[in-house]
Design a protein around this motif. Structure first.
Motif, PDB file in Angstrom:
ATOM      1  N   GLY A  24       0.785  -1.222   0.000  1.00 37.26           N
ATOM      2  CA  GLY A  24       0.000   0.000   0.000  1.00 37.26           C
ATOM      3  C   GLY A  24       0.818   1.272   0.000  1.00 37.26           C
ATOM      4  N   ALA A  25       2.138   1.176  -0.024  1.00 41.14           N
ATOM      5  CA  ALA A  25       3.004   2.370  -0.038  1.00 41.14           C
ATOM      6  C   ALA A  25       2.758   3.180  -1.305  1.00 41.14           C
ATOM      7  CB  ALA A  25       4.465   1.953   0.043  1.00 41.14           C
ATOM      8  N   LEU A  26       2.958   4.500  -1.202  1.00 41.51           N
ATOM      9  CA  LEU A  26       2.678   5.386  -2.321  1.00 41.51           C
ATOM     10  C   LEU A  26       3.714   5.258  -3.434  1.00 41.51           C
ATOM     11  CD1 LEU A  26       1.529   8.626  -0.461  1.00 41.51           C
ATOM     12  CD2 LEU A  26       0.104   6.892  -1.582  1.00 41.51           C
ATOM     13  N   ASP A  27       4.968   5.020  -3.086  1.00 49.82           N
ATOM     14  CA  ASP A  27       6.020   4.948  -4.102  1.00 49.82           C
ATOM     15  C   ASP A  27       6.047   3.557  -4.748  1.00 49.82           C
ATOM     16  OD1 ASP A  27       6.734   7.591  -3.704  1.00 49.82           O
ATOM     17  OD2 ASP A  27       8.079   7.083  -2.064  1.00 49.82           O
ATOM     18  N   PHE A  28       6.884   2.678  -4.224  1.00 49.15           N
ATOM     19  CA  PHE A  28       6.931   1.316  -4.766  1.00 49.15           C
ATOM     20  C   PHE A  28       6.288   0.388  -3.732  1.00 49.15           C
ATOM     21  CE2 PHE A  28       8.585  -2.810  -5.907  1.00 49.15           C
ATOM     22  CZ  PHE A  28       8.527  -2.780  -7.290  1.00 49.15           C
ATOM     23  N   PRO A  29       5.070  -0.104  -4.000  1.00 45.54           N
ATOM     24  CA  PRO A  29       4.303  -0.779  -2.950  1.00 45.54           C
ATOM     25  C   PRO A  29       4.531  -2.280  -2.810  1.00 45.54           C
ATOM     26  CG  PRO A  29       2.926  -0.476  -4.869  1.00 45.54           C
ATOM     27  CD  PRO A  29       4.262   0.118  -5.219  1.00 45.54           C
ATOM     28  N   TYR A  30       5.484  -2.869  -3.534  1.00 44.36           N
ATOM     29  CA  TYR A  30       5.609  -4.327  -3.534  1.00 44.36           C
ATOM     30  C   TYR A  30       6.832  -4.789  -2.753  1.00 44.36           C
ATOM     31  CZ  TYR A  30       2.079  -3.888  -7.108  1.00 44.36           C
ATOM     32  OH  TYR A  30       0.921  -3.572  -7.774  1.00 44.36           O
ATOM     33  N   GLN A  31       6.621  -5.812  -1.931  1.00 45.50           N
ATOM     34  CA  GLN A  31       7.689  -6.425  -1.149  1.00 45.50           C
ATOM     35  C   GLN A  31       7.524  -7.936  -1.164  1.00 45.50           C
ATOM     36  OE1 GLN A  31       7.973  -4.944   2.835  1.00 45.50           O
ATOM     37  NE2 GLN A  31       8.703  -2.916   2.211  1.00 45.50           N
ATOM     38  N   PRO A  32       8.651  -8.679  -1.070  1.00 45.58           N
ATOM     39  CA  PRO A  32       8.547 -10.137  -1.032  1.00 45.58           C
ATOM     40  C   PRO A  32       7.864 -10.605   0.245  1.00 45.58           C
ATOM     41  CG  PRO A  32      10.811  -9.445  -0.645  1.00 45.58           C
ATOM     42  CD  PRO A  32      10.060  -8.225  -1.050  1.00 45.58           C
ATOM     43  N   ILE A  33       7.100 -11.674   0.136  1.00 47.97           N
ATOM     44  CA  ILE A  33       6.440 -12.284   1.286  1.00 47.97           C
ATOM     45  C   ILE A  33       7.433 -13.234   1.943  1.00 47.97           C
ATOM     46  CG2 ILE A  33       4.528 -13.754   2.023  1.00 47.97           C
ATOM     47  CD1 ILE A  33       2.987 -12.693  -0.444  1.00 47.97           C
ATOM     48  N   ASN A  34       7.689 -13.041   3.219  1.00 46.79           N
ATOM     49  CA  ASN A  34       8.686 -13.850   3.933  1.00 46.79           C
ATOM     50  C   ASN A  34       8.369 -15.337   3.834  1.00 46.79           C
ATOM     51  OD1 ASN A  34      10.170 -11.631   4.760  1.00 46.79           O
ATOM     52  ND2 ASN A  34       9.025 -11.383   6.674  1.00 46.79           N
ATOM     53  N   GLY A  35       9.365 -16.102   3.442  1.00 53.90           N
ATOM     54  CA  GLY A  35       9.225 -17.560   3.380  1.00 53.90           C
ATOM     55  C   GLY A  35       8.489 -18.077   2.166  1.00 53.90           C
ATOM     56  N   ALA A  36       7.984 -17.174   1.319  1.00 55.77           N
ATOM     57  CA  ALA A  36       7.203 -17.603   0.151  1.00 55.77           C
ATOM     58  C   ALA A  36       8.105 -17.713  -1.072  1.00 55.77           C
ATOM     59  CB  ALA A  36       6.059 -16.641  -0.097  1.00 55.77           C
ATOM     60  N   VAL A  37       8.992 -18.697  -1.030  1.00 53.68           N
ATOM     61  CA  VAL A  37       9.924 -18.950  -2.127  1.00 53.68           C
ATOM     62  C   VAL A  37       9.877 -20.437  -2.467  1.00 53.68           C
ATOM     63  CG1 VAL A  37      12.305 -18.853  -2.918  1.00 53.68           C
ATOM     64  CG2 VAL A  37      11.423 -17.065  -1.395  1.00 53.68           C
ATOM     65  N   VAL A  38       9.824 -20.737  -3.753  1.00 51.56           N
ATOM     66  CA  VAL A  38       9.760 -22.117  -4.224  1.00 51.56           C
ATOM     67  C   VAL A  38      10.972 -22.391  -5.094  1.00 51.56           C
ATOM     68  CG1 VAL A  38       8.463 -23.753  -5.642  1.00 51.56           C
ATOM     69  CG2 VAL A  38       7.246 -22.155  -4.148  1.00 51.56           C
ATOM     70  N   GLU A  39      11.646 -23.512  -4.860  1.00 52.86           N
ATOM     71  CA  GLU A  39      12.818 -23.850  -5.674  1.00 52.86           C
ATOM     72  C   GLU A  39      12.415 -24.698  -6.877  1.00 52.86           C
ATOM     73  OE1 GLU A  39      16.485 -24.878  -3.886  1.00 52.86           O
ATOM     74  OE2 GLU A  39      16.023 -23.843  -2.008  1.00 52.86           O
ATOM     75  N   TYR A  40      11.399 -24.209  -7.554  1.00 51.40           N
ATOM     76  CA  TYR A  40      10.999 -24.722  -8.864  1.00 51.40           C
ATOM     77  C   TYR A  40      10.829 -23.528  -9.776  1.00 51.40           C
ATOM     78  CZ  TYR A  40      10.009 -29.553  -7.466  1.00 51.40           C
ATOM     79  OH  TYR A  40      10.118 -30.847  -7.040  1.00 51.40           O
ATOM     80  N   GLY A  41      11.337 -23.632 -10.994  1.00 54.83           N
ATOM     81  CA  GLY A  41      11.188 -22.557 -11.949  1.00 54.83           C
ATOM     82  C   GLY A  41      10.126 -22.870 -12.984  1.00 54.83           C
ATOM     83  N   LEU A  42       9.910 -21.920 -13.883  1.00 56.07           N
ATOM     84  CA  LEU A  42       8.947 -22.077 -14.964  1.00 56.07           C
ATOM     85  C   LEU A  42       9.683 -22.566 -16.205  1.00 56.07           C
ATOM     86  CD1 LEU A  42       6.036 -21.647 -15.958  1.00 56.07           C
ATOM     87  CD2 LEU A  42       6.646 -19.267 -16.454  1.00 56.07           C
ATOM     88  N   ALA A  43       9.317 -23.750 -16.671  1.00 56.90           N
ATOM     89  CA  ALA A  43      10.014 -24.366 -17.807  1.00 56.90           C
ATOM     90  C   ALA A  43       9.560 -23.807 -19.149  1.00 56.90           C
ATOM     91  CB  ALA A  43       9.824 -25.881 -17.777  1.00 56.90           C
ATOM     92  N   ALA A  44       8.361 -23.239 -19.196  1.00 60.46           N
ATOM     93  CA  ALA A  44       7.823 -22.706 -20.453  1.00 60.46           C
ATOM     94  C   ALA A  44       6.943 -21.503 -20.124  1.00 60.46           C
ATOM     95  CB  ALA A  44       7.026 -23.760 -21.202  1.00 60.46           C
ATOM     96  N   ARG A  45       7.313 -20.346 -20.651  1.00 63.39           N
ATOM     97  CA  ARG A  45       6.637 -19.084 -20.310  1.00 63.39           C
ATOM     98  C   ARG A  45       5.134 -19.155 -20.518  1.00 63.39           C
ATOM     99  NH1 ARG A  45       9.613 -15.484 -23.244  1.00 63.39           N
ATOM    100  NH2 ARG A  45      10.806 -14.959 -21.370  1.00 63.39           N
ATOM    101  N   TRP A  46       4.694 -19.755 -21.614  1.00 66.82           N
ATOM    102  CA  TRP A  46       3.280 -19.703 -21.960  1.00 66.82           C
ATOM    103  C   TRP A  46       2.508 -20.924 -21.491  1.00 66.82           C
ATOM    104  CZ3 TRP A  46       2.601 -14.916 -22.725  1.00 66.82           C
ATOM    105  CH2 TRP A  46       3.542 -14.145 -23.397  1.00 66.82           C
ATOM    106  N   SER A  47       3.104 -21.720 -20.601  1.00 65.75           N
ATOM    107  CA  SER A  47       2.381 -22.874 -20.050  1.00 65.75           C
ATOM    108  C   SER A  47       1.491 -22.501 -18.878  1.00 65.75           C
ATOM    109  CB  SER A  47       3.376 -23.958 -19.615  1.00 65.75           C
ATOM    110  OG  SER A  47       4.158 -23.516 -18.505  1.00 65.75           O
ATOM    111  N   LEU A  48       1.639 -21.289 -18.337  1.00 67.57           N
ATOM    112  CA  LEU A  48       0.864 -20.864 -17.175  1.00 67.57           C
ATOM    113  C   LEU A  48      -0.614 -20.700 -17.519  1.00 67.57           C
ATOM    114  CD1 LEU A  48       2.908 -18.048 -15.403  1.00 67.57           C
ATOM    115  CD2 LEU A  48       2.217 -20.212 -14.423  1.00 67.57           C
ATOM    116  N   ALA A  49      -1.480 -21.131 -16.585  1.00 71.65           N
ATOM    117  CA  ALA A  49      -2.917 -20.926 -16.756  1.00 71.65           C
ATOM    118  C   ALA A  49      -3.584 -20.978 -15.386  1.00 71.65           C
ATOM    119  CB  ALA A  49      -3.516 -21.997 -17.669  1.00 71.65           C
ATOM    120  N   LYS A  50      -4.575 -20.135 -15.198  1.00 69.92           N
ATOM    121  CA  LYS A  50      -5.382 -20.222 -13.988  1.00 69.92           C
ATOM    122  C   LYS A  50      -6.257 -21.457 -14.081  1.00 69.92           C
ATOM    123  CE  LYS A  50      -5.653 -15.321 -12.654  1.00 69.92           C
ATOM    124  NZ  LYS A  50      -5.334 -15.380 -11.226  1.00 69.92           N
ATOM    125  N   LEU A  51      -6.214 -22.300 -13.047  1.00 68.00           N
ATOM    126  CA  LEU A  51      -6.940 -23.567 -13.054  1.00 68.00           C
ATOM    127  C   LEU A  51      -7.508 -23.824 -11.671  1.00 68.00           C
ATOM    128  CD1 LEU A  51      -7.651 -26.289 -14.525  1.00 68.00           C
ATOM    129  CD2 LEU A  51      -5.517 -27.179 -13.562  1.00 68.00           C
TER     130      LEU A  51
END
Length: 460
Positions: free
Chosen positions: A208-235
């Motif tokens: 909610g900060a006025l300048d740059f409002p985004y910060q990482p969520i503590n502990g919310a890191v996954v050691e898996y990457g995205l193998a294909a950019r366009w494979s993502l879909a809401k499901l």
């Protein structure tokens, strides 16, 4: 005399000796209170032509209210529910995928070369000329009034001014912090920003900060990457994607909170990890016949897979009779329609459970059963396919039998499934011979509804 049910829920992969099962253009429904059987196998949805943009494939699409915005070659179009197209503007590029998002007033687009804004209220189209904008973004998203976009070949992402995608500030950017891998795609789900890297995934929240409002969520890191950019879909209220671990193996995952849940099987992963490349995979989700599906295409391999989130099972998809991949590259929901875009041309199809062909091309459906095996010779006098008949213009069913455990199949034996109204037609094959290890394959052709309740053999 013993009766053996033939079809199950398995999948072939590393060895047909273990399982030869396969479903092609069929999906399996598990009936909690089954009538004829607990398992039913239905034909996958077909494709009905909705619109066409010509010979070249559509590059991107986005829906807002009752209008769909489509990028084809170097042109942005709007299209209504009657498939009437209107030219809105011209892009700098003519090929490659385009990522799109909206803030309720503007459509924001990036193509890896430039960024573009279309004002929904005024009809003005423009290239983003702000010197602080990174014109190398591949993907974009929207969250809480701001457009977010990745910076190519880096772990950085930038943001627009609030409710103004044309205004940018060189100081308003951030870098994924946990690992040094490059960002593959920026995505928003449940109002949280997800930074998909090549080897890791991070979740960021809006402070909610006025300048740059985004910060990482503590502990919310996954050691898996995205193998294909366009494979993502809401499901199913989450996100499905083709992921990659640090050992280089790929699999299909569904996010559960901040953790990826594996939805691919051992057999499927063995198959896709043997494709020469998976980086060009594309995925999308849709709902049909009460089931929620995720389709995953592998263009280089020429293969398509379909995941049923209700039964949690995978099937194969093919187009026509030559074994090619399915025609749909990506899709959108548009006024209660599931629309998909052809990978090879500018056709737009409505994907429908009631369509019995793919844009007038017959859909070939196939199911391979499980092993019937014994240490003594098994003699089979009859095989009965329990399938709904009398629904098409004399559709046909073909049976071929393997007597060596699924390694090879014998000659094809065809039978009619009945012309329209011939509901008493039965699909039966007799005098099939003897073997120690049987596998049965049934192939169905013709424009007809397909519902298989099971299959049985009488054996001794």
């Amino acid at each position: 005399m013993a009766r053996y049910p033939l079809f199950g829920t398995g999948e072939t992969g590393r060895s047909v000796h273990y399982s030869a099962q396969r479903r092609l253009n069929l999906y399996c429904a598990i009936k909690q209170q089954g009538d004829r059987s607990q398992l039913a196998y239905y034909g996958t949805p077909g494709l009905a032509l909705f619109a066409s943009f010509g010979a070249e494939p559509v590059r991107g699409a986005h829906t807002f209210r009752d209008i769909m915005y489509v990028v084809h070659r170097g042109t942005l179009y709007s299209m209504n529910n009657s498939a009437v197209k209107t030219v809105l503007g011209t892009l700098s590029t003519t090929a490659g995928r385009v990522s799109m998002a909206d803030n309720g007033t503007q459509i924001f687009m990036v193509d890896g070369t430039d960024g573009y804004i279309y004002n929904i209220d005024t009809g003005a189209f423009s290239v983003i000329t702000d010197a602080d904008f990174w014109d190398v973004a591949n993907t974009c998203a929207y969250q809480a009034g701001r457009f977010l976009y990745d910076k190519k070949s880096s772990g950085q992402f930038g943001i627009s001014a609030s409710y103004d995608g044309a205004a940018h500030d060189a100081t308003e950017f951030a870098t994924s912090e946990s690992f040094s891998d490059d960002m593959v795609r920026i995505f928003v789900d449940h109002s949280e920003v997800i930074l998909f890297g090549s080897l890791s995934t991070e979740f960021w929240g809006n402070t909610g900060a006025l300048d740059f409002p985004y910060q990482p969520i503590n502990g919310a890191v996954v050691e898996y990457g995205l193998a294909a950019r366009w494979s993502l879909a809401k499901l199913s209220n989450s996100v499905a994607f083709l992921g990659k671990n640090r050992e280089g193996q790929v699999g299909v995952f569904l996010l559960k909170g901040y953790q990826p849940q594996r939805i691919s099987t051992d057999e499927m992963e063995y198959t896709i990890n043997n494709y020469s490349t998976v980086a060009d995979a594309s995925g999308f989700a849709y709902k049909a016949g009460g089931h929620t599906f995720y389709q995953l295409n592998f263009p280089t391999a020429g293969k398509s897979w379909l995941y049923d989130d209700d039964s949690k099972m995978w099937s194969h998809l093919e187009y026509g009779s030559t074994g090619g991949r399915h025609r749909a590259e990506f899709g959108v929901e548009f006024i209660n329609k599931s629309l998909v875009f052809d990978y090879a041309n500018g056709n737009v199809y409505q994907i429908s459970i009631d369509a019995t062909d793919d844009n007038e091309e017959p859909i070939v459906r196939e199911i391979v059963g499980r092993h019937i095996i014994d240490e003594e010779m098994i003699s089979i006098s009859r095989m009965w396919l329990d399938i709904e008949t009398g629904l098409g213009s004399d559709p046909q069913a073909m049976l071929s039998v393997s007597k060596d455990g699924g390694h090879s199949f014998g000659s094809e034996r065809w039978t009619s499934l009945g012309a329209i109204g011939e509901f008493k037609t039965r699909a039966i094959w007799r005098v099939l011979g003897q073997a120690y290890d049987w596998v049965f394959k049934v192939r169905i052709s013709g424009a007809t509804k397909c519902t298989i309740s099971g299959a049985w053999v009488d054996a001794k």
